[in-house]
Design a protein around this motif. Structure first.
Motif, PDB file in Angstrom:
ATOM      1  N   ARG A 141       0.758  -1.223   0.045  1.00  0.00           N
ATOM      2  CA  ARG A 141       0.102  -0.009   0.028  1.00  0.00           C
ATOM      3  C   ARG A 141       0.969   1.312   0.129  1.00  0.00           C
ATOM      4  NH1 ARG A 141      -4.505  -1.309   4.661  1.00  0.00           N
ATOM      5  NH2 ARG A 141      -5.765  -2.521   3.526  1.00  0.00           N
ATOM      6  N   ASN A 142       0.257   2.252  -0.488  1.00  0.00           N
ATOM      7  CA  ASN A 142       1.125   3.571  -0.349  1.00  0.00           C
ATOM      8  C   ASN A 142       1.171   4.036   1.038  1.00  0.00           C
ATOM      9  OD1 ASN A 142      -0.230   5.253  -3.282  1.00  0.00           O
ATOM     10  ND2 ASN A 142       1.376   3.738  -3.113  1.00  0.00           N
ATOM     11  N   LEU A 169       7.095   9.087   1.243  1.00  0.00           N
ATOM     12  CA  LEU A 169       6.147   8.551   0.627  1.00  0.00           C
ATOM     13  C   LEU A 169       6.204   7.277  -0.121  1.00  0.00           C
ATOM     14  CD1 LEU A 169       2.764   8.889  -0.325  1.00  0.00           C
ATOM     15  CD2 LEU A 169       3.871  10.128  -2.190  1.00  0.00           C
ATOM     16  N   LYS A 170       5.725   6.184   0.512  1.00  0.00           N
ATOM     17  CA  LYS A 170       5.954   4.848  -0.038  1.00  0.00           C
ATOM     18  C   LYS A 170       5.028   4.778  -1.160  1.00  0.00           C
ATOM     19  CE  LYS A 170       7.397   2.791   4.161  1.00  0.00           C
ATOM     20  NZ  LYS A 170       8.501   1.844   3.825  1.00  0.00           N
ATOM     21  N   LEU A 171       5.761   4.463  -2.332  1.00  0.00           N
ATOM     22  CA  LEU A 171       4.975   4.149  -3.908  1.00  0.00           C
ATOM     23  C   LEU A 171       5.408   2.852  -4.196  1.00  0.00           C
ATOM     24  CD1 LEU A 171       5.673   7.705  -5.432  1.00  0.00           C
ATOM     25  CD2 LEU A 171       3.603   6.994  -4.336  1.00  0.00           C
ATOM     26  N   ASN A 172       4.725   2.517  -5.308  1.00  0.00           N
ATOM     27  CA  ASN A 172       5.011   1.453  -6.205  1.00  0.00           C
ATOM     28  C   ASN A 172       5.450   1.933  -7.538  1.00  0.00           C
ATOM     29  OD1 ASN A 172       4.122  -0.952  -4.324  1.00  0.00           O
ATOM     30  ND2 ASN A 172       2.512  -0.038  -4.605  1.00  0.00           N
ATOM     31  N   ALA A 173       6.615   1.457  -7.927  1.00  0.00           N
ATOM     32  CA  ALA A 173       7.397   1.896  -9.119  1.00  0.00           C
ATOM     33  C   ALA A 173       7.659   0.528  -9.846  1.00  0.00           C
ATOM     34  CB  ALA A 173       8.405   2.844  -8.983  1.00  0.00           C
ATOM     35  N   PRO A 226       8.030  -1.577  -4.227  1.00  0.00           N
ATOM     36  CA  PRO A 226       7.863  -0.519  -3.218  1.00  0.00           C
ATOM     37  C   PRO A 226       9.108   0.443  -3.184  1.00  0.00           C
ATOM     38  CG  PRO A 226       7.961  -2.471  -1.873  1.00  0.00           C
ATOM     39  CD  PRO A 226       8.136  -3.059  -3.394  1.00  0.00           C
ATOM     40  N   ASP A 247      10.714   4.512  -1.943  1.00  0.00           N
ATOM     41  CA  ASP A 247      10.384   5.676  -1.030  1.00  0.00           C
ATOM     42  C   ASP A 247      10.535   7.003  -1.869  1.00  0.00           C
ATOM     43  OD1 ASP A 247       9.565   4.349   1.022  1.00  0.00           O
ATOM     44  OD2 ASP A 247      11.615   4.621   2.108  1.00  0.00           O
TER      45      ASP A 247
END
Ligand code: BG6
Length: 485
Positions: free
Chosen positions: A362-363, A377-381, A392, A394
């Motif tokens: 999750r973000n 912010l934790k994102l998915n790339a 995931p 940051d």
């Protein structure tokens, strides 16, 4: 704006708070030349001390690790503007003595204006008599301002808080009163206004449709260590949750204020707090630390009663019944004697709705209040390469890295300066306190055994992450552990 001809009077000058927080903050402001040019500082307490002893005491927490001559010089200057008067907290005579000392200082000023800022670093037992005596004996009637800065504990529950606030109001107006919650002076708490209201992207996802759950966490790596006498009477909920963490929650969740004015901001904070019903027992987890690895347990503290069931750890989940937040759990948790020093807000967003990505993180938006201020912010790339796979990552705004070694003001520096300027934005208004106590009073009364046997906190070892039950507690509210969280 700052007023010339100001005296700051620190009552309780021989106490711990004054030594550890108030004087270092005053020195910090003084050495950055942020105080009025002709500022004078007067200490007051019962202890008899000669000027040398007083000066030693007030500078004992001022840091000068490299023994820099310019800092040494400023410490000497700071001593020169600081004087001390000893006296009782409950007699007219003593306060007349203090007033005489202040008059004498002011006589040397060339102008008529006289401004007195009283900082009460005092135990609750003498609090009310001191506010009365200051008004009666030390209040400047014409040509200047009088202000009092006061600190928690503001009572022990709704009723005692109302009594206390009422007693202070007999002598001091709301405008003259500055109630400190030092968390409101912390840089990252102040940053909430900017992060939230100066960014369209943040504002857009700031609601129940996008956010799954929020945790506001306070961790300290040490126990009560001699402070057990105070702590055992108050417990972790009154020490941290009901004030510091609830204040953080209110700036995190309030609607956008009409302006930056103190009243507009505080109106919004009160509004959101009023939408929170009292904490339920079923939404509460209580813990108490026990000795581990040579470290003493809470009950080993000699200032604590042998059979105390006072919680040193608490997690409570709050719900905000308004259209923006309905159904989102806000988990406030705080503990002493844990594995690290950390205060942070962790906002966990919901899962992506599309079925094309499975089992992805999750973000999460994390605002680290201390140590080492940061927002990430934790994102998915997509992993680099020929295949499409999400990993995931940051987006990391660590303040030191982004802004270099800038001086981030201590909370107490920021707040004392605000009080000198007469700005109430980061101080707690009377109605805020009232509503904060409404949220926590029933659970506190239950913990204290007013409605039956006192609940037993679960044990956790000194230096651990807290009670083992915490993992299932947060999972119950939908928190899903991602990497490193
Ligand atoms: C105080 C509590 O209000 O805040 C203490 O009484 C606690 O128990 C302290 O240690 C934490 O403040 P900070 O600024 O060090 O996070």
């Amino acid at each position: 704006e700052l007023k010339e001809n100001t005296i700051i009077i620190v009552l309780g000058a021989s106490g711990d708070l004054a030594k550890k927080k108030t004087y270092p903050a005053l020195f910090g402001l003084y050495s950055q030349r942020l105080l009025p040019r002709d500022i004078k500082i007067v200490g007051y307490a019962r202890t008899k001390m000669d000027p040398e002893e007083y000066h030693k005491r007030i500078t004992s927490y001022i840091k000068n690790p490299d023994d820099k001559p310019e800092v040494k010089q400023k410490i000497e200057e700071f001593k020169a503007i600081s004087t001390y008067v000893s006296g009782a907290y409950d007699t007219d005579e003593a306060f007349e003595g203090l007033n005489g000392h202040l008059d004498e200082i002011e006589r040397k000023y060339q102008t008529k204006e006289r401004n007195r800022i009283f900082y009460l670093a005092l135990p609750p037992s003498v609090f009310i008599p001191v506010t009365e005596h200051l008004k009666r004996n030390c209040y400047v009637l014409r040509g200047g301002v009088n202000r009092i800065i006061i600190e928690k504990p503001f009572g022990k529950d709704l009723e005692s808080c109302r009594q206390l606030i009422g007693a202070v109001k007999q002598n001091w107006t709301e405008d003259e009163t500055f109630r400190i919650d030092h968390y409101l002076g912390k840089e990252m708490v102040k940053n909430m206004l900017v992060l939230r209201f100066a960014n369209v992207s943040m504002g857009a996802a700031w609601d129940k449709n996008h956010i799954s759950n929020v945790q506001i966490t306070f961790k300290e790596p040490f126990g009560t260590e001699g402070r057990g006498g105070y702590f055992d009477e108050f417990g972790i909920i009154r020490d941290i949750l009901q004030n510091h963490l609830l204040q953080v929650l209110s700036v995190l969740t309030m609607e956008r204020p009409v302006s930056f004015s103190a009243e507009d901001i505080r109106d919004e904070k009160v509004k959101v707090l009023r939408a929170i019903p009292p904490v339920e027992r079923s939404d509460t987890l209580l813990g108490q630390y026990v000795g581990a690895d040579g470290k003493p347990g809470y009950l080993d503290d000699e200032t604590v009663p042998r059979d105390s069931v006072c919680p040193t750890f608490a997690a409570t989940t709050l719900w905000i019944n308004n259209p923006r937040w309905e159904g989102v759990p806000f988990i406030l948790k705080a503990g002493k004697a844990l594995n690290e020093a950390k205060v942070e807000i962790r906002i966990q967003f919901k899962d992506v709705t599309s079925g094309i990505f499975k089992d992805i993180s999750r973000n999460e938006l994390v605002i680290r209040i201390q140590p080492s201020e940061a927002v990430y912010l934790k994102l998915n790339a997509k992993t680099p390469g020929l295949y499409t796979r999400a990993v995931p990552v940051d987006m990391d705004l660590t303040y030191k890295r982004r802004f270099g070694e800038v001086h981030i003001p201590e909370a107490y520096e920021a707040l004392i300066l605000d009080a000198l300027k007469g700005d109430h934005s980061n101080f707690v208004r009377d109605d805020e306190l009232d509503v904060a106590w409404k949220i926590f009073t029933p659970i506190l009364h239950w913990i204290e055994g007013r409605s039956g046997p006192r609940p037993r906190p679960v044990e956790y070892p000194y230096g651990s992450r807290g009670p083992a039950e915490l993992t299932s507690f947060v999972a119950k509210y939908g928190f899903r552990r991602s990497e490193e969280s």
